[in-house]
Motif scaffolding. Structure first.
Motif, short mmCIF file in Angstrom:
data_model
loop_
_atom_site.label_atom_id
_atom_site.label_comp_id
_atom_site.label_asym_id
_atom_site.label_seq_id
_atom_site.Cartn_x
_atom_site.Cartn_y
_atom_site.Cartn_z
N PRO A 49 -36.74 -76.53 1.70
CA PRO A 49 -37.14 -75.86 2.94
C PRO A 49 -38.20 -76.63 3.70
N LEU A 50 -38.15 -76.54 5.03
CA LEU A 50 -39.21 -77.10 5.88
C LEU A 50 -40.23 -75.97 6.09
N ASP A 51 -41.22 -75.92 5.19
CA ASP A 51 -42.11 -74.77 5.16
C ASP A 51 -43.52 -75.06 5.66
N SER A 52 -43.64 -76.03 6.58
CA SER A 52 -44.93 -76.24 7.23
C SER A 52 -44.71 -76.71 8.66
N ILE A 53 -45.59 -76.27 9.55
CA ILE A 53 -45.49 -76.66 10.95
C ILE A 53 -45.63 -78.18 11.08
N ALA A 54 -46.55 -78.76 10.31
CA ALA A 54 -46.76 -80.21 10.38
C ALA A 54 -45.48 -80.96 10.04
N LEU A 55 -44.80 -80.54 9.00
CA LEU A 55 -43.57 -81.20 8.56
C LEU A 55 -42.49 -81.08 9.62
N ILE A 56 -42.34 -79.89 10.19
CA ILE A 56 -41.35 -79.69 11.25
C ILE A 56 -41.66 -80.58 12.44
N SER A 57 -42.94 -80.66 12.82
CA SER A 57 -43.33 -81.47 13.98
C SER A 57 -43.08 -82.95 13.75
N ILE A 58 -43.41 -83.44 12.56
CA ILE A 58 -43.21 -84.86 12.24
C ILE A 58 -41.72 -85.20 12.23
N LEU A 59 -40.92 -84.34 11.63
CA LEU A 59 -39.48 -84.58 11.56
C LEU A 59 -38.86 -84.51 12.96
N MET A 65 -36.72 -84.82 19.25
CA MET A 65 -36.37 -83.48 19.71
C MET A 65 -37.61 -82.60 19.62
N HIS A 66 -37.58 -81.47 20.28
CA HIS A 66 -38.70 -80.54 20.20
C HIS A 66 -38.57 -79.72 18.92
N PRO A 67 -39.69 -79.35 18.29
CA PRO A 67 -39.59 -78.53 17.08
C PRO A 67 -38.77 -77.26 17.25
N ASN A 68 -38.79 -76.66 18.46
CA ASN A 68 -37.99 -75.46 18.68
C ASN A 68 -36.50 -75.74 18.54
N THR A 71 -35.83 -75.70 14.76
CA THR A 71 -35.86 -74.37 14.15
C THR A 71 -34.94 -73.39 14.86
N ALA A 72 -34.36 -73.81 16.02
CA ALA A 72 -33.39 -72.99 16.77
C ALA A 72 -33.95 -71.62 17.09
N ARG A 73 -35.12 -71.59 17.70
CA ARG A 73 -35.69 -70.31 18.11
C ARG A 73 -34.88 -69.75 19.27
N SER A 74 -34.41 -68.55 19.11
CA SER A 74 -33.51 -67.94 20.09
C SER A 74 -34.28 -67.33 21.25
N HIS A 75 -33.72 -67.43 22.46
CA HIS A 75 -34.32 -66.81 23.64
C HIS A 75 -33.71 -65.44 23.94
N ARG A 76 -32.78 -65.01 23.12
CA ARG A 76 -32.15 -63.72 23.33
C ARG A 76 -31.92 -63.03 22.00
N SER A 77 -31.79 -61.71 22.07
CA SER A 77 -31.49 -60.95 20.87
C SER A 77 -30.55 -59.82 21.27
N ASP A 78 -30.17 -59.01 20.28
CA ASP A 78 -29.36 -57.84 20.60
C ASP A 78 -30.21 -56.58 20.55
N ASN A 214 -49.40 -77.81 22.51
CA ASN A 214 -48.23 -78.62 22.87
C ASN A 214 -48.30 -80.02 22.25
N MET A 215 -49.52 -80.50 21.99
CA MET A 215 -49.66 -81.77 21.28
C MET A 215 -49.21 -81.64 19.84
N TRP A 216 -49.43 -80.45 19.25
CA TRP A 216 -48.98 -80.23 17.88
C TRP A 216 -47.48 -80.44 17.76
N SER A 217 -46.73 -80.05 18.78
CA SER A 217 -45.27 -80.14 18.69
C SER A 217 -44.79 -81.57 18.57
N SER A 218 -45.61 -82.55 18.99
CA SER A 218 -45.25 -83.96 18.85
C SER A 218 -46.05 -84.63 17.74
N ALA A 219 -46.68 -83.81 16.88
CA ALA A 219 -47.46 -84.32 15.75
C ALA A 219 -48.59 -85.26 16.21
N SER A 220 -49.16 -84.98 17.38
CA SER A 220 -50.24 -85.82 17.93
C SER A 220 -51.59 -85.29 17.47
#
Length: 407
Positions: A49-59, A65-68, A71-78, A214-220
């Motif tokens: 599992p990718l269980d840390s924000i840092a790991l997701i950002s680095i990968l 690509m953007h971390p979102n 992780t495929a964060r959805s903009h809609r739900s039911d 927003n810098m976190w998302s690029s692991a800066s």
């Protein structure tokens, strides 16, 4: 036919697809993220599992690509309640885009005290993570505050810009929390713009620090710490003089720096920054307010961040030890409560205490439903519990998974 819904794919499938799109091997991706090829293989096979924000950002950075997206964060739900938030996004976007144009407000603009009360209510909705109500009311508030900055005379005009900075922060919390990364960048710039026009150095310092997420998302991580140090330098004289507002803002900035250092895997610096925040709270004193500039600068929040820092460092045992000593006072901001229970749950999960982790995730969701259901670490923790499900919490984790649209 394969599903075209990114949210229906596993994280490993998305990593594999992004790697192949770049035309690189598992070995090359492993080199870019300083891991072994077997690690990449395990991620792509969903056995790690990718269980840390840092790991997701680095990968994500290595995959361009953007971390979102990862992780495929959805903009809609039911869920109609949740969709109320998303339905308000286009008008929030429009208000953010027309920030420097002539106001379109047709009626009379309320007085400064009335606008301050309305803005304070929006800030309360923000910290309580009541995003549906907040999102629905934000466009009107942003429009009226923009009109006030045109119609008021000084000093009320500068004060109106300060209120607008607060409102833009509320907008940023909504759009970032729900995964609208592009719109968060716009909102952060608007916070900066309003803060500079307010002439308030504390608004300016906070605006600078908002860039860092927003810098976190690029692991800066280095850039993050540079920006925070610059923000601290801007209020250093006031901090040294012991002004309560400066102590509160300085403490909040150092807590953010502690998280950045932890994600950078700088153990000593992370805890050093945490201690600086604790020193600021001690100087602030128990009798002072803790919510200057809509922050939560208190010993409780420092303790909460202690759990978060340990979690970001991947030190589950320390996260659990610290979590066991945290006592959440009645009335604590819901977003703080939700995030604390989530970080504590992550530590418990790493230590093999699955039943306890399940309880903490339930507490987190109860405190801040939309925030937690959309948080990548909460979603990963739920996936892990699903994979390791036990009879004692089987139905509870499945219900939580359904609410998060994981099942």
């Amino acid at each position: 036919m394969a599903s075209l819904d990114p949210a229906a794919e596993s994280v490993g499938t998305r990593v594999r697809r992004a790697r192949k799109r770049l035309g690189i091997t598992q070995t090359e991706l492993a080199r870019r993220v300083d891991r072994a090829q077997s690690w990449v293989s395990a991620v792509e096979n969903d056995s790690l599992p990718l269980d840390s924000i840092a790991l997701i950002s680095i990968l994500a950075k290595a995959l361009r690509m953007h971390p979102n997206e990862l992780t495929a964060r959805s903009h809609r739900s039911d869920n109609p309640h949740e969709d109320r938030v998303h339905a308000a996004i286009p008008e929030i976007r429009r208000q953010l885009e027309r920030y420097d144009l002539d106001p379109e407000w047709a009626g009379a603009v309320r007085s400064l005290p009335e606008l301050r009360a309305a803005t304070e209510h929006a800030c309360w909705l923000r910290v309580e993570a009541r995003y549906a109500e907040l999102a629905e009311g934000l466009p009107t508030l942003l429009s009226e505050l923009q009109a006030a900055t045109h119609l008021y005379s000084e000093p009320d005009r500068s004060a109106a810009f300060g209120l607008l900075a607060f409102a833009y922060r509320a907008a940023d919390s909504v759009v970032c929390g729900l995964g609208y990364a592009d719109l968060s960048l716009v909102a952060v710039d608007r916070i900066r713009w309003a803060a500079e026009h307010s002439g308030d150095p504390y608004h300016v310092a906070i605006a600078r620090s908002r860039r860092t997420r927003n810098m976190w998302s690029s692991a800066s991580w280095n850039d993050t710490l540079t920006v925070i140090d610059s923000a601290c330098a801007g209020i250093e004289d006031e901090y040294v003089a012991g002004r309560p507002e400066a102590l509160a803002v300085w403490g909040g900035l150092q807590l953010r720096a502690a998280i950045a250092a932890a994600r950078k895997s700088k153990v000593d610096e992370a805890w050093s920054r945490h201690r600086l925040a604790s020193e600021a709270v001690t100087r602030l004193g128990a009798g002072q307010r803790t919510n200057y500039y809509d922050l939560c600068t208190s010993q409780t929040n420092v303790d909460i961040y202690g759990v978060a820092v340990a979690a970001e460092l991947g030190d589950g045992a320390q996260a659990v030890r610290r979590g066991e000593t945290v006592r959440l006072p009645k009335g604590l901001q819901a977003n703080r409560v939700g995030r604390h229970h989530l970080d504590y749950a992550r530590g418990l999960l790493w230590c093999g205490r699955r039943e306890a982790a399940m309880v903490e995730l339930e507490h987190a969701e109860k405190a801040a439903p939309l925030l937690i259901r959309n948080h990548p670490m909460a979603r990963q923790a739920v996936r892990t519990l699903l994979d390791l499900e036990r009879y004692g919490y089987r139905e509870r984790i499945r219900r939580l998974s359904a609410r998060m649209h994981i099942l």
